[in-house]
Design a protein around this motif. Structure first.
Motif, mmCIF file in Angstrom:
data_model
loop_
_atom_site.group_PDB
_atom_site.id
_atom_site.type_symbol
_atom_site.label_atom_id
_atom_site.label_comp_id
_atom_site.label_asym_id
_atom_site.label_seq_id
_atom_site.Cartn_x
_atom_site.Cartn_y
_atom_site.Cartn_z
ATOM 1 N N SER A 122 14.727 13.735 7.076
ATOM 2 C CA SER A 122 13.988 14.714 7.784
ATOM 3 C C SER A 122 12.897 15.408 6.586
ATOM 4 C CB SER A 122 14.754 15.916 8.518
ATOM 5 O OG SER A 122 15.500 16.816 7.478
ATOM 6 N N HIS A 123 13.203 14.758 5.423
ATOM 7 C CA HIS A 123 12.493 15.296 4.152
ATOM 8 C C HIS A 123 11.366 14.172 4.025
ATOM 9 C CE1 HIS A 123 15.018 18.824 3.851
ATOM 10 N NE2 HIS A 123 16.103 18.006 3.616
ATOM 11 N N GLY A 124 11.227 13.143 4.865
ATOM 12 C CA GLY A 124 9.984 12.227 4.604
ATOM 13 C C GLY A 124 10.352 10.993 3.852
ATOM 14 N N SER A 125 9.627 10.738 2.980
ATOM 15 C CA SER A 125 9.754 9.345 2.047
ATOM 16 C C SER A 125 9.036 9.505 0.792
ATOM 17 C CB SER A 125 9.545 8.096 2.692
ATOM 18 O OG SER A 125 8.470 7.999 3.556
ATOM 19 N N ILE A 126 9.470 8.446 -0.163
ATOM 20 C CA ILE A 126 8.802 8.550 -1.264
ATOM 21 C C ILE A 126 8.157 6.937 -1.531
ATOM 22 C CG2 ILE A 126 8.312 8.964 -3.658
ATOM 23 C CD1 ILE A 126 10.370 11.221 -3.275
ATOM 24 N N LEU A 127 6.932 6.525 -2.034
ATOM 25 C CA LEU A 127 6.559 5.211 -2.018
ATOM 26 C C LEU A 127 6.353 5.398 -3.690
ATOM 27 C CD1 LEU A 127 5.061 2.455 -1.452
ATOM 28 C CD2 LEU A 127 3.051 4.027 -1.679
ATOM 29 N N SER A 128 6.724 4.126 -4.150
ATOM 30 C CA SER A 128 6.297 3.800 -5.538
ATOM 31 C C SER A 128 5.646 2.355 -5.505
ATOM 32 C CB SER A 128 7.582 3.814 -6.490
ATOM 33 O OG SER A 128 6.974 3.327 -7.673
ATOM 34 N N GLY A 129 4.262 2.271 -5.758
ATOM 35 C CA GLY A 129 3.653 1.108 -5.789
ATOM 36 C C GLY A 129 2.589 0.709 -7.062
ATOM 37 N N PRO A 130 1.966 -0.067 -6.734
ATOM 38 C CA PRO A 130 0.924 -0.372 -7.934
ATOM 39 C C PRO A 130 -0.197 0.847 -8.211
ATOM 40 C CG PRO A 130 1.006 -2.299 -6.517
ATOM 41 C CD PRO A 130 1.775 -1.453 -5.996
ATOM 42 N N LYS A 131 -0.174 1.474 -7.114
ATOM 43 C CA LYS A 131 -1.261 2.467 -7.328
ATOM 44 C C LYS A 131 -0.358 3.809 -7.571
ATOM 45 C CE LYS A 131 -5.205 1.305 -5.252
ATOM 46 N NZ LYS A 131 -6.413 1.552 -4.130
ATOM 47 N N GLY A 132 0.779 3.620 -7.850
ATOM 48 C CA GLY A 132 1.586 5.167 -8.231
ATOM 49 C C GLY A 132 2.366 5.442 -7.136
ATOM 50 N N ALA A 133 2.855 6.812 -6.949
ATOM 51 C CA ALA A 133 3.606 7.342 -6.160
ATOM 52 C C ALA A 133 3.012 8.153 -4.721
ATOM 53 C CB ALA A 133 4.541 8.387 -6.700
ATOM 54 N N PHE A 134 3.491 7.687 -3.933
ATOM 55 C CA PHE A 134 2.964 8.793 -2.597
ATOM 56 C C PHE A 134 4.104 9.373 -2.137
ATOM 57 C CE2 PHE A 134 1.917 8.587 1.957
ATOM 58 C CZ PHE A 134 1.041 9.793 1.889
ATOM 59 N N ILE A 135 4.045 10.784 -1.621
ATOM 60 C CA ILE A 135 5.006 11.491 -0.970
ATOM 61 C C ILE A 135 4.776 11.766 0.455
ATOM 62 C CG2 ILE A 135 6.189 13.717 -1.089
ATOM 63 C CD1 ILE A 135 5.691 13.997 -3.909
ATOM 64 N N CYS A 136 5.060 11.072 1.426
ATOM 65 C CA CYS A 136 5.104 11.116 2.717
ATOM 66 C C CYS A 136 5.986 11.945 3.383
ATOM 67 C CB CYS A 136 5.192 9.700 3.133
ATOM 68 S SG CYS A 136 5.150 9.572 4.806
ATOM 69 N N PRO A 137 5.083 12.737 4.191
ATOM 70 C CA PRO A 137 6.105 14.085 4.979
ATOM 71 C C PRO A 137 6.712 13.440 6.114
ATOM 72 C CG PRO A 137 3.698 14.429 5.283
ATOM 73 C CD PRO A 137 3.787 13.069 4.220
ATOM 74 N N ALA A 138 7.772 13.894 6.652
ATOM 75 C CA ALA A 138 8.163 13.959 8.006
ATOM 76 C C ALA A 138 7.419 14.862 8.731
ATOM 77 C CB ALA A 138 9.824 14.072 8.130
ATOM 78 N N TYR A 139 7.272 14.339 10.017
ATOM 79 C CA TYR A 139 6.685 15.367 11.041
ATOM 80 C C TYR A 139 7.732 16.516 11.454
ATOM 81 C CZ TYR A 139 3.834 16.943 14.765
ATOM 82 O OH TYR A 139 2.881 17.736 15.707
ATOM 83 N N PRO A 140 7.117 17.634 11.321
ATOM 84 C CA PRO A 140 7.804 18.789 11.642
ATOM 85 C C PRO A 140 8.418 18.745 12.958
ATOM 86 C CG PRO A 140 6.012 19.652 11.194
ATOM 87 C CD PRO A 140 5.802 18.082 10.929
#
Ligand code: AMP
Length: 299
Positions: A204-222
């Protein structure tokens, strides 16, 4: 472009603190395939027994899922049962009856071997390898997994991680695999194992991507209320792959938005038992929640 999805096709019996539902349509591939179908044509590869209810085949068909790679074998469909605590992030497995899954070998129909986007949803890593061995130069391959394989098939899993473009796992699995408590340190270690993209899911806290363009913090829908989170992770990665396969401009340019779409489909999954809610959703409902998330995270 279509997405090939290989994974478990199951009957799930689910217990929450307030309700119990037996023999729902479940399995990693079922959740992922329905999620991806909102965005792209989907080819599903899995196995069911002769007991698999016709109404579930009808549900797949309602989502225009290509079932030519779904084997129907003599015997019982894989049956999984789980129970949630009041804090729905905590679940325990009550029962796993492999049935026809025990002797399953995924054979890809010729047409499937050319699929550009491949999701190796949660099944034994040896079977995920077997699928990859049959593919003709796919464009983008993502693998998901679960703690069971870390415990009983670690070598196969580590070899698999080297072969895929993207690897998705949850935070406790990332900790188990890397021995790192810090999620960013875990991401770094996971990259060293091979994949260009690593996504750590945090429920429920979303997800975190790490890729060639750096990190992205993806939220979960509340969500104010979660009915049953079973399959949320599979819906997330299925929705992401479905969106990516039809987006113009390549993976790097689209993966963040694709994760947001995946996150929104996962939110619908949590609002009903099994696939009950997801299979009633329309693309317009998804787009509405994506706009909500856009507003909620803009600053
Ligand atoms: P998730 O809630 O995303 O972890 O996924 C739950 C789904 O995983 C359920 O629909 C189960 O049928 C499926 N599942 C449970 N155990 C296994 C297993 N050993 N192999 C493959 N799929 C499984």
């Amino acid at each position: 472009m279509s997405v090939l999805i290989v994974g478990s096709t199951a009957l799930d019996s689910i217990k929450t603190p307030t309700a119990e539902n037996p023999r729902l349509l479940g399995g990693s591939a079922s959740h992922a395939a329905v999620a991806a179908s909102f965005f792209a044509p989907v080819k599903l590869v899995g196995v069911v027994g002769k007991d698999f209810p016709k109404k579930y085949v009808t549900l797949y068909k309602k989502h225009r899922i290509d079932l030519s790679g779904l084997q129907v074998q003599e015997g019982k469909t894989f049956h999984w049962s789980g129970e949630y605590e009041v804090n729905m992030n905590n679940r325990r497995t009550l029962l796993t009856e492999l049935g026809v899954f025990e002797k399953f070998t995924p054979h890809l129909p010729t047409e499937h071997k050319k699929s550009p986007f491949v999701l190796l949803a949660n099944i034994a890593p040896a079977l995920q390898h077997h699928v990859l061995d049959q593919m003709a130069k796919p464009k983008f391959v993502v693998a998901d997994t679960m703690d069971l394989w870390l415990n009983i098939a670690l070598d196969d899993l580590i070899r698999l991680i080297k072969r895929v473009d993207g690897f998705v796992l949850n935070d406790s699995e990332a900790h188990q695999l890397t021995k790192e408590d810090n999620v960013f340190a875990a991401l770094k270690k996971l990259h060293k194992m091979g994949p260009k993209y690593v996504i750590i899911k945090k429920g429920s806290h979303g997800s975190i991507l790490s890729g060639p363009k750096g990190a992205f913090i993806c939220p979960a829908y509340p969500l104010p209320k979660v009915v049953d989170p079973t399959g949320a992770g599979d819906s997330f990665v299925g929705g992401m792959m479905g969106y990516l396969s039809t987006a113009k401009g390549g993976v790097d340019a689209n993966i963040r938005r694709a994760m947001i779409y995946g996150s929104v489909v996962a939110s619908y999954c949590c609002e009903g038992f099994g696939l009950n809610r997801t299979t009633r959703v329309k693309r317009a409902d998804i787009d509405k929640r994506v706009s909500d998330l856009e507003r909620l995270t803009k600053f």
